[in-house]
Write an enzyme that holds these catalytic residues in place. Sequence first.
Site, PDB file in Angstrom:
ATOM      1  N   CYS A  84       0.832  -1.204   0.000  1.00 26.16           N
ATOM      2  CA  CYS A  84       0.000   0.000   0.000  1.00 26.16           C
ATOM      3  C   CYS A  84       0.866   1.253   0.000  1.00 26.16           C
ATOM      4  CB  CYS A  84      -0.930   0.004   1.210  1.00 26.16           C
ATOM      5  SG  CYS A  84      -2.045   1.424   1.269  1.00 26.16           S
ATOM      6  N   CYS A  87      -0.632   4.089   2.028  1.00 26.93           N
ATOM      7  CA  CYS A  87      -0.492   3.941   3.480  1.00 26.93           C
ATOM      8  C   CYS A  87       0.933   4.222   3.947  1.00 26.93           C
ATOM      9  CB  CYS A  87      -0.869   2.526   3.915  1.00 26.93           C
ATOM     10  SG  CYS A  87      -2.406   1.894   3.234  1.00 26.93           S
ATOM     11  N   ASP A  88       1.922   3.671   3.250  1.00 21.67           N
ATOM     12  CA  ASP A  88       3.295   3.637   3.754  1.00 21.67           C
ATOM     13  C   ASP A  88       4.297   4.484   2.981  1.00 21.67           C
ATOM     14  OD1 ASP A  88       2.388   1.722   5.623  1.00 21.67           O
ATOM     15  OD2 ASP A  88       2.654   0.118   4.160  1.00 21.67           O
TER      16      ASP A  88
END
Length: 284
Positions: A84, A87-88
């Site tokens: 992701c 997300c990261d």
Amino acid sequence: NYPGLANATGPGVISAMRAQAVEFGTRFEAELVHRIDASSRPFKVVTNSSTIETHSIIVATGAESNWLNIPGEYEMRGGGVSSCATCDGAAFNGRDVIVVGGGDAAMEDALVLARTSRSVTVIHRRDEFRASKVLAQRVIEHPSIKIRWNSTLEKITGEVVKAAGDDSAEDDLDAPQQKIVTGAVIKDVTTGEKETIKVDAVFVAIGHTPTTSFLQGIVEFDNEHPGYVKAIERSTRTSVPGIFAAGDVSDAVYRQAITSAGSGAAAALDAERWLSEEGLGNEA
């Protein structure tokens, strides 16, 4: 991108959600669902150790990221290996990263990462992308993105470091440790040659598989997105009255915690409304 949770962790958010649900009388059963019997009412949810009868079901089993299953991938999840970028990606600001894949998701991840990373290398096993032409062209023309055509990722290399904030256990073998990404081995599929490059993160973008196999033959699935449950008329309703789908089981586009949370709230409202209409509110 979850509002109000800038400094929270995923496990922390889940723990808080679980505690809130318990406060409202939710009962948790740590069991594996094998199948659902929707041939009669109430429904029967058959697990590995019991059969649960219920008037309505909200399916929120999510979708699993597809992985490469190569050396270094599993042990460095959370240490530079991710599925992701949204997300990261921010954690690798100003660093070198790899994206594996050739579809729309891979292109979107590469473009997101290119905003903050020093360099992005896209690894694709063919000589052209499967993605839409518009997205593919944006990636090809981006000055910070390099493409390795006809290539596969063979191995992710890394090193073990002490856990963040642990300054007291230099020689303690029991001290928390984390293995982080330091490089990757890339293979040219046309020549067979292998090359090791230095990178700080690897983002695998080769699709997702919804956890919906136990619903085969029960509800309708999305013909355009295999494995995803078909939602009816912009709701969480499925083809079977009383069964609702929330989150990634029916969302092949966004796959974010915030959109899944909203979908879960919608499914609860849809289920509550359906139970009331069926005269099952008091029994549910």
